[in-house]
Design a protein around this motif. Sequence first.
Motif, short mmCIF file in Angstrom:
data_model
loop_
_atom_site.label_atom_id
_atom_site.label_comp_id
_atom_site.label_asym_id
_atom_site.label_seq_id
_atom_site.Cartn_x
_atom_site.Cartn_y
_atom_site.Cartn_z
N LEU A 488 0.83 -1.21 0.00
CA LEU A 488 0.00 0.00 0.00
C LEU A 488 0.86 1.25 0.00
O LEU A 488 0.35 2.36 -0.17
N PHE A 504 -7.26 -0.54 -4.46
CA PHE A 504 -7.69 -0.42 -3.07
C PHE A 504 -8.55 0.81 -2.79
O PHE A 504 -9.27 0.83 -1.80
N ILE A 533 -1.64 -5.04 3.52
CA ILE A 533 -2.82 -5.38 2.71
C ILE A 533 -3.82 -6.19 3.53
O ILE A 533 -5.04 -5.98 3.44
N TRP A 536 -5.81 -3.96 5.64
CA TRP A 536 -6.84 -3.28 4.83
C TRP A 536 -8.03 -4.22 4.58
O TRP A 536 -9.18 -3.80 4.68
#
Length: 653
Positions: A488, A504, A533, A536
């Motif tokens: 990210l 995302f 990730i 997330w």
Amino acid sequence: MRVTKTAATHKPKYRADVDGLRCVAVLSVLAFHLSPSRVSGGFVGVDVFFVISGYLISSIIVSEINAGTFSILSFYDRRIRRIFPALFAMLIALCVAAWFLFLPAEFVAFARSLAAAVTSTSNFYFWAHSGYFDSPLSRPLLHTWSLAVEEQFYISFPLLLLAASRIFPGRIKAVVLTLFFVSLGLSAWVVTRNETTAFYMPYTRAWELLLGTILSLGVWPRMRTALLRNLATVIGIGMIGWSVLKYTPRTVFPGFSALLPCIGTALIIGAGEQGPSYVSGLLSWRPVVFIGLISYSLYLWHWPIIVLSQFGLLINLSSIVPSGWAYLLSSQTTNKLLVILLSFAAAILSWRFVERPFRAHPRRIERRGLFALSGAVAFGLILCAVAVVQYAGFKSRFPPRAVQIASLLSGGGAGGVATLGQWGKCSITEANRATVFTNPACDELGPGKGGFLLLGDSHAAALWPGLKLASADRNVQLASVWSCRISLRATGSPVCDEAMRFIFEKYLPAHPDSELLLESQWYPGSMQGIVEILQWTRKHDVKATIFGPVAEYDAPLPRLLAYSIAWNRPELPQQHLAESSRAMDDQMQALGTATWHVPYVSLYRATCDAEGCVEYADARNNIPLMRDGDHLSEEGAELIVKRLIESGRLRLN
């Protein structure tokens, strides 16, 4: 043609810092070829070489013309002694290696490039066949393009200078400056229309050599004070260093972009004409100067050795060390270390026993014998090249089954539009980067529909065919960017970062019922990206599954299989398994269970056990599991997914 008062050669005063610059140039090229992602602009080392060459050669030509001692025969005598003995030695050695190692189609392509290298037309040959950055590992003589450009320049340039000195006496500087700006203008214009043409053509590169000529003519600002010299050389080495580290194969090059390393080189050479500086002192350090002295041979040998290292010929140290060292001595790291050692060894031997005897030995061969020997060797090499092409690469060197298996080697992207990745049905290119992710025709899932999103690099793209075939009820959308580290955070790759932001921030929120599948060429440094990730996905209630590494080899598996058949060594492929992939799989397996708490699917264990690893996706039809050393073939992806589903380790419903 000869203008002579004496036969003396007017050599410029030796400058150790110029040899130091040669060291900077050759190490930049070597670093780029070994690690293009880290030293992405190292190819500008060739441009540094061009400026140095123009300066040194022009200094001799101009001084001899002014003294009335210039001789065309003497000039070409020096050029032949400098270029051809070491070049021919490398070509002969590579011909021997090619006979034993190159498959028929590879042998034919090599033979054609061999003829081009001997006749100093390599730049035209590779211009006609593909770009410099397209699948270079399939062309062991690619680096000879720069030698061809130099030789084409020096065929006409001395005659042009001689003519200018007679027709426009006292105006050589004006003639050279005019040619410089014409060539630079052509380079800047052509590069906007066809980068490959601008890269290879002598008329778009001549200005770089002419910049060296301008230095030799004294058309350069005087830097008499130490302050000015130090300032100029620091700026110069900074310009070279910045272009080496910041330029990439996507940089519009040469054109005006090439001015940065070339002007940087000129600043260092020009300042050194007036006196010493701190930078020139560093460049004159003996180890640096020594690398500069062997730089020509190092340039000649490093690229063929890099190419041959991909053939599975080097020692796989990672297979004989404890697993804890596997990451450090991965197959790639091992190969790079051995390539460096072998390149320097070959360069030192070539410099000591080939270059020096022909150039400076008291009993060196005389001019007539030199010309005759060079012509005979060149004729012999061309004759060999013609025979290889005429007999289609001498197919009888390999059994038919070996040739069939090796024909499935991944061919790279030569000759087509360079792709940066794949988004569903669409390839990602520089031209469509801004629009491809929002193009509905590329989306396998459709607006708002659920399914699987397979995210990763080229290894995800290799696995995709197997997942698509096995998941008949739910579509699988592919999001893969070549050499992209899943994270990210900013990765340093613009297209990778763009893909991550889109996925995302827009795509997954718009497809809330989709499940995220992660696959990549994993490294220890990849683990933090996975953690980010997974945080997330938990926050947004998205299911995630992680696929581990495949069993990797230190050379393309189809080639290893072909050699194992031809040489009757069935154990050969297993000897070239990369221990690092097993160690990485063990680590990820433990993290998946104890830390990540998400499904982890081991691709390694789907094909490997204590007895070894599966080598064929379809043994009856001679189809290897891999298309190179670390990417599954399409049939290999289908086999591995089928095995995972049948064993209950993967569910796609």
